[in-house]
Design an enzyme around this catalytic site. Structure first.
Site, PDB file in Angstrom:
ATOM      1  CB  VAL B  77      41.574  36.493  53.086  1.00 50.08           C
ATOM      2  CG1 VAL B  77      40.004  37.001  53.183  1.00 50.08           C
ATOM      3  CG2 VAL B  77      41.596  35.052  52.627  1.00 50.08           C
ATOM      4  CB  CYS B  78      40.314  41.646  50.540  1.00 51.52           C
ATOM      5  SG  CYS B  78      40.301  43.361  50.848  1.00 51.52           S
ATOM      6  CB  ILE B  79      43.539  42.822  55.242  1.00 54.03           C
ATOM      7  CG1 ILE B  79      43.342  42.828  56.841  1.00 54.03           C
ATOM      8  CG2 ILE B  79      43.675  44.099  54.594  1.00 54.03           C
ATOM      9  CD1 ILE B  79      44.859  43.209  57.673  1.00 54.03           C
TER      10      ILE B  79
END
Lengths: 135, 130, 102
Positions: B77-79
């Site tokens: 998941v893109c931080i």
């Protein structure tokens, strides 16, 4: 978690790194976060030494208009980051002539030094890339 | 072949997540491999463990987690997309001084470098978005 | 697995009422490219708005489950091939890259 850093990749992977990527911007400023998200992908790919090209298609060219004042809407001005792209060795930008004509613009109105291609050249441009991301 | 999946859906109730999930299953069923599933933009909302799905609807997060544990999927998941939407793991909750974390176990927060790596390492990167 | 095919699989998930999107796609197509309609894109299977695309390439597919779920399975023209998720994966392998339009 797999490798984060390109160093130490297998020879096969090094071969794979010769891939290039085209990122397409299709939305006007302030519409949603897709232009900013696409720009972030461009920077990440460049950090991994993927050759990156950018295409500003349809309303995407409006993102490049000079004289925007994003701060009036308490928004971030994406152009500051766009103008820093050269520092990341991202210097290959395209717009379509018909999109300029639609909005009565010339390349001088745009904040990046874009190559202008015709509608007919678009398909051939896309053909040159191994990966295209179009958010 | 090696595939990676980029999900850029505007909400987790949309059909896009479902399409991506079915495609991922089909890839695995045919003996190909999935290098990574990368959640970006609004799609990160699907990774919250606070989602309460109405009983007559499908819980897409659970389906991803089931598939991921069966197939050992790397689900990233893109931080930065996650944190700005209030999807935090323990470390981020602590860093930003928030009272709790809500990232579902099975997903990992990481940077866009993981997407660039996926593009490099995969024969095909397929985007599912809306 | 042959990788010689340099062509693109265009995956379209919006209906033809997105006219500018469809114009862009028409410009982005070469005649050996393929089109796959998924999700709301399958509405291109009915009506005439996708005609420009249909003229540009012979390789046109629609995801069967998306057409069926929308009541379009029986009205899909013969020029459009309905395919399964498995065949979707196979198409991705056959073409050098995919380009998603949404």
């Amino acid at each position: 978690m797999p490798l984060l850093c390109p160093t130490g990749l297998s020879p096969l992977a090094t071969e794979a790194m010769k891939k290039n990527i085209l990122l397409i911007f299709r939305n006007p400023p302030f519409a949603n976060s897709s232009n900013s998200d696409t720009l972030d992908i461009a920077l990440a790919c460049s950090a991994f030494e993927l050759p990156v090209s950018l295409l500003f298609l349809s309303d995407g060219i409006l993102q490049l208009l000079n004289h925007q004042q994003a701060e009036l809407l308490a928004q971030k001005d994406l152009r500051k980051r766009l103008n820093a792209l050269a520092m990341y060795d991202i210097e290959d930008y395209y717009v379509i002539d018909q999109d300029l004509i639609r909005y009565q613009l010339s390349v001088e109105d745009l904040s990046l030094a874009c190559k202008v291609i015709t509608q007919q050249q678009l398909a051939a441009l896309i053909r040159q890339f191994d990966t295209v991301i179009n958010l | 072949m090696i595939f990676s999946i980029l999900i850029y859906a505007s909400s987790n109730s949309s059909q896009t997540e479902q399409s991506a999930l079915r495609f991922t299953r089909a890839v695995l069923q045919q003996g190909h491999s999935i290098h990574r599933v990368f959640f970006y933009g609004e799609s990160v909302n699907a990774c919250s463990n606070l989602i309460v799905t109405p009983r007559d609807e499908t819980n897409i997060t659970e389906q991803w987690l089931t598939l991921a544990s069966a197939a050992k999927l790397d689900m990233v998941v893109c931080i930065s997309a996650a944190v700005r939407r209030g999807i935090l793991d323990g470390a981020e909750a602590k860093r930003h001084n928030k009272s709790s974390a809500n990232l579902s176990e099975g997903f990992q927060l990481s940077g866009l470098g993981q997407l660039a790596d996926a593009i490099i390492m995969s024969d095909r990167t397929i985007t599912f978005g809306n | 697995m042959t990788q010689a095919n340099p062509a693109t699989l265009h995956i379209i998930s919006k209906s033809p009422t997105h006219q500018q999107l469809y114009r862009d796609i028409a410009n982005a197509l070469l005649d050996d490219d393929a089109i796959l309609f998924i999700e709301g894109g399958v509405y291109a299977c009915c009506g005439t708005e996708a005609t420009a695309l249909l003229a540009a390439t012979n390789n046109i597919y629609a995801l069967s489950i998306d057409a069926q779920s929308r009541g379009l399975a029986n009205t899909t023209p013969a020029a459009i091939t309905l395919i399964s998720d498995q065949q979707f994966v196979e198409l991705c392998c056959q073409y050098h890259k995919t380009l998603s339009w949404f």
